[in-house]
Structures are given as structure tokens and as C-alpha cells.
Design a protein around this motif. Sequence first.
Motif, PDB file in Angstrom:
ATOM      1  N   TRP A  27     -47.528  95.197   6.939  1.00 58.57           N
ATOM      2  CA  TRP A  27     -47.011  95.868   7.715  1.00 58.57           C
ATOM      3  C   TRP A  27     -47.840  95.451   9.489  1.00 58.57           C
ATOM      4  CZ3 TRP A  27     -42.809  98.846   7.602  1.00 58.57           C
ATOM      5  CH2 TRP A  27     -42.229  98.828   6.151  1.00 58.57           C
ATOM      6  N   LEU A  67     -36.003  96.181  18.859  1.00 51.89           N
ATOM      7  CA  LEU A  67     -37.057  95.794  18.141  1.00 51.89           C
ATOM      8  C   LEU A  67     -36.217  95.370  16.580  1.00 51.89           C
ATOM      9  CD1 LEU A  67     -40.008  98.423  18.213  1.00 51.89           C
ATOM     10  CD2 LEU A  67     -39.927  96.095  18.879  1.00 51.89           C
ATOM     11  N   ALA A  68     -35.314  96.152  16.932  1.00 54.05           N
ATOM     12  CA  ALA A  68     -34.118  95.989  15.476  1.00 54.05           C
ATOM     13  C   ALA A  68     -33.451  94.602  15.434  1.00 54.05           C
ATOM     14  CB  ALA A  68     -33.086  97.128  15.481  1.00 54.05           C
ATOM     15  N   LEU A  71     -35.988  91.956  14.671  1.00 54.31           N
ATOM     16  CA  LEU A  71     -36.487  91.686  13.223  1.00 54.31           C
ATOM     17  C   LEU A  71     -35.258  91.534  12.612  1.00 54.31           C
ATOM     18  CD1 LEU A  71     -38.501  93.019  11.191  1.00 54.31           C
ATOM     19  CD2 LEU A  71     -36.916  94.312  10.845  1.00 54.31           C
ATOM     20  N   LEU A  75     -36.791  87.004  13.498  1.00 54.01           N
ATOM     21  CA  LEU A  75     -37.453  86.619  12.193  1.00 54.01           C
ATOM     22  C   LEU A  75     -36.816  86.283  11.450  1.00 54.01           C
ATOM     23  CD1 LEU A  75     -40.258  90.026  13.565  1.00 54.01           C
ATOM     24  CD2 LEU A  75     -40.341  87.344  13.943  1.00 54.01           C
ATOM     25  N   ASP A  77     -35.380  88.833   9.062  1.00 58.21           N
ATOM     26  CA  ASP A  77     -36.304  89.479   8.274  1.00 58.21           C
ATOM     27  C   ASP A  77     -35.343  90.864   7.591  1.00 58.21           C
ATOM     28  OD1 ASP A  77     -38.163  90.466   6.075  1.00 58.21           O
ATOM     29  OD2 ASP A  77     -39.744  91.522   7.875  1.00 58.21           O
ATOM     30  N   CYS A  79     -36.234  94.370   6.288  1.00 62.54           N
ATOM     31  CA  CYS A  79     -37.291  95.562   5.673  1.00 62.54           C
ATOM     32  C   CYS A  79     -37.141  96.539   5.303  1.00 62.54           C
ATOM     33  CB  CYS A  79     -38.748  95.200   6.869  1.00 62.54           C
ATOM     34  SG  CYS A  79     -40.021  97.242   6.901  1.00 62.54           S
ATOM     35  N   CYS A  82     -38.237  99.575   7.321  1.00 62.63           N
ATOM     36  CA  CYS A  82     -37.679  99.767   8.928  1.00 62.63           C
ATOM     37  C   CYS A  82     -35.981  99.769   9.955  1.00 62.63           C
ATOM     38  CB  CYS A  82     -38.091  98.105  10.220  1.00 62.63           C
ATOM     39  SG  CYS A  82     -39.824  97.695   9.273  1.00 62.63           S
ATOM     40  N   TYR A  86     -34.757 102.437  11.860  1.00 62.05           N
ATOM     41  CA  TYR A  86     -33.562 101.968  13.196  1.00 62.05           C
ATOM     42  C   TYR A  86     -32.159 102.870  12.808  1.00 62.05           C
ATOM     43  CZ  TYR A  86     -36.416  98.549  13.997  1.00 62.05           C
ATOM     44  OH  TYR A  86     -37.846  97.576  14.152  1.00 62.05           O
TER      45      TYR A  86
END
Length: 107
Positions: A27, A67-68, A71, A75, A77, A79, A82, A86
Motif C-alpha cells: 500500500w 487520484l483515481a 491510478l 499507473l 493499476d 486496486c 482503492c 473512490y
Amino acid sequence: MAAARPALCVAGAALSLYALHVPVGAWPRVGGAAAGAVGVVFYLLQGILGPVRGRGASAVLLASLWLAAILAFVLHDLCLVCISTYGLNLLLLRLNLRRWRQRPKTH
């Protein structure tokens, strides 16, 4: 609808607490603190500040959506914890927007 915000905040805090029990390397950290710990504080503040008139709680929720996007699109990714948080944040933002659209009650 009055119980929606507390229920969403409790669910978010529970997901954040779960994130604290996952191996540390899995994390991200925020300012040196585990992201799960930051999440618990975040949902506590959402529960306290969300019902207050103002835009502070919504601004933080919009930052969460940013941030979502990082991600997913930077990135690459996905998760599950996460994405779940969101989703909760989107619902909290919807509650805030609905409250803004309501006119103040006059007696």
C-alpha cells in the motif's frame, strides 16, 4: 437519506482499516503515513464536515477523483479497495452536490 452519509463514511473507514492490515509494501504512503490511516482520518472528517455548509468536503472528494484517474490512467493499476473507496467518494460527492442545490429553508 439522512443516514446515507454516516453509512458511507463508516464503509470508507472500514475499507481504510482493512488496508492497514495488508502487508506494508503493498500500500502507498502519504506523507510518511500509511494510506489506510490517512483514509480513516479522511472519512472521519467527511462525516464531521460533510453536513456543514461549505465546499471544503467536496474539494477533497474531487481531489480523490483525481487520484483515481492517476491510478487508472497513469499507473495502469486497478486496486479493488482503492476503486471501492473512490466509488464511496463519488456517492459522498453526490450527497454534497444535492445539498448545495437545496434552497435554505425559510420560516
